[in-house]
Write an enzyme that holds these catalytic residues in place. Structure first.
Site, PDB file in Angstrom:
ATOM      1  N   ASP A  12     -44.291 -33.940   1.146  1.00 26.88           N
ATOM      2  CA  ASP A  12     -44.818 -32.952   0.213  1.00 26.88           C
ATOM      3  C   ASP A  12     -45.456 -33.740  -0.939  1.00 26.88           C
ATOM      4  O   ASP A  12     -45.130 -34.917  -1.144  1.00 26.88           O
ATOM      5  CB  ASP A  12     -43.673 -32.064  -0.297  1.00 26.88           C
ATOM      6  CG  ASP A  12     -44.165 -31.008  -1.266  1.00 26.88           C
ATOM      7  OD1 ASP A  12     -45.223 -30.406  -1.003  1.00 26.88           O
ATOM      8  OD2 ASP A  12     -43.495 -30.787  -2.290  1.00 26.88           O
ATOM      9  N   TYR A  14     -46.273 -32.461  -4.605  1.00 27.08           N
ATOM     10  CA  TYR A  14     -45.820 -32.223  -5.978  1.00 27.08           C
ATOM     11  C   TYR A  14     -44.312 -32.397  -6.115  1.00 27.08           C
ATOM     12  O   TYR A  14     -43.536 -31.677  -5.501  1.00 27.08           O
ATOM     13  CB  TYR A  14     -46.235 -30.824  -6.445  1.00 27.08           C
ATOM     14  CG  TYR A  14     -47.727 -30.593  -6.369  1.00 27.08           C
ATOM     15  CD1 TYR A  14     -48.601 -31.387  -7.101  1.00 27.08           C
ATOM     16  CD2 TYR A  14     -48.262 -29.594  -5.564  1.00 27.08           C
ATOM     17  CE1 TYR A  14     -49.976 -31.187  -7.035  1.00 27.08           C
ATOM     18  CE2 TYR A  14     -49.638 -29.383  -5.492  1.00 27.08           C
ATOM     19  CZ  TYR A  14     -50.484 -30.191  -6.228  1.00 27.08           C
ATOM     20  OH  TYR A  14     -51.852 -29.991  -6.158  1.00 27.08           O
ATOM     21  N   ARG A  43     -44.723 -22.955 -13.662  1.00 25.15           N
ATOM     22  CA  ARG A  43     -44.243 -23.474 -12.377  1.00 25.15           C
ATOM     23  C   ARG A  43     -43.483 -22.394 -11.601  1.00 25.15           C
ATOM     24  O   ARG A  43     -43.653 -22.245 -10.381  1.00 25.15           O
ATOM     25  CB  ARG A  43     -43.347 -24.696 -12.615  1.00 25.15           C
ATOM     26  CG  ARG A  43     -42.715 -25.275 -11.356  1.00 25.15           C
ATOM     27  CD  ARG A  43     -43.747 -25.745 -10.360  1.00 25.15           C
ATOM     28  NE  ARG A  43     -43.142 -26.401  -9.186  1.00 25.15           N
ATOM     29  CZ  ARG A  43     -43.766 -26.602  -8.026  1.00 25.15           C
ATOM     30  NH1 ARG A  43     -45.010 -26.205  -7.864  1.00 25.15           N
ATOM     31  NH2 ARG A  43     -43.162 -27.202  -7.030  1.00 25.15           N
ATOM     32  N   ASN A 119     -48.699 -27.206  -0.031  1.00 19.95           N
ATOM     33  CA  ASN A 119     -49.268 -25.883  -0.291  1.00 19.95           C
ATOM     34  C   ASN A 119     -50.539 -25.995  -1.128  1.00 19.95           C
ATOM     35  O   ASN A 119     -51.312 -25.047  -1.213  1.00 19.95           O
ATOM     36  CB  ASN A 119     -48.250 -24.995  -1.032  1.00 19.95           C
ATOM     37  CG  ASN A 119     -47.283 -24.299  -0.089  1.00 19.95           C
ATOM     38  OD1 ASN A 119     -47.517 -24.213   1.105  1.00 19.95           O
ATOM     39  ND2 ASN A 119     -46.174 -23.799  -0.634  1.00 19.95           N
TER      40      ASN A 119
END
Length: 223
Positions: A12, A14, A43, A119
């Site tokens: 991933d 982040y 966030r 994402n």
């Protein structure tokens, strides 16, 4: 050394390779008294909106979601988000610092396939990877935008298998996000939770196969 037959190390972006703290710093710089509050709501809503849009069937890119979440956060705390401030905050996502061990770990993993799976959309990920010192060490930058299915849906993780030409049990997937680890474990990947902030794992009926405080731990899975 573990006895897993890992052929692809998938990360991933982040919180796993890149530190989102510079976004928080920029929030504090632009809204000194409310920066911390804005960054937390931003966030939270960024994740919430991706989950809600997935459920509603109203997919849009992560950039648009990030923008919408920022607008919400600023309205919620009662600050005026000018066009200039919005641009500075969104630009901060393109210039995130990486975690210090990232480059050396990717270098060690040179013989293996290595990919980001996020994402985030390419308009966010490409500049981020290009400004990093380790972009050349990654074989692929994969985004859910290709299938328009946000993680943690099973269909999103399927993209990794199609693009990298591997089986589920040949993937070690790394994320700092418990919900992402839950989704990837549920899908059938081996998972390593990079628990940098000593969080508690979500209660979703699945556990990570491995847990490390940083990326160095995954090197034990080199065969």
């Amino acid at each position: 050394m573990s006895n897993l037959n890992i052929k692809a190390f998938v990360f991933d972006a982040y919180g796993t390779l890149f530190d989102v703290h510079s976004v928080i710093e920029k929030c504090n710089e632009l809204f000194s008294d409310k920066g911390e509050e804005i960054s937390q709501i931003w966030r939270q809503k960024q994740l919430e909106y991706s989950f809600l849009r997935q459920l509603m069937g109203t997919y849009t890119t992560f950039f648009v979601i990030t923008q919408d979440a920022l607008h919400y956060a600023c309205k919620q705390v009662g600050v005026d988000l000018t066009g200039e401030k919005e641009k500075k905050l969104l630009d901060a996502y393109l210039e995130l610092n990486h975690y210090e061990e990232t480059g050396s770990v990717l270098e060690e993993l040179k013989p293996y396939q290595k990919a980001i799976f996020s994402n985030g959309s390419l308009d966010m990920l490409s500049p981020l990877v290009e400004q990093s010192p380790f972009g050349h060490l990654l074989d692929e930058v994969l985004t859910v935008d290709e299938v328009k299915q946000f993680k943690p849906t099973p269909m999103s993780y399927q993209l990794v298998l199609e693009k990298l030409g591997v089986r589920r049990e040949e993937v070690l997937f790394m994320s700092s996000n418990p919900w992402d680890i839950a989704g990837a474990t549920n899908f059938g990947f081996y998972t390593a939770w990079i628990n940098r902030q000593e969080k508690v794992m979500d209660e979703l009926g699945v556990r990570p196969h491995f847990e490390y405080k940083d990326l160095n731990g995954i090197l034990e899975h080199m065969s």
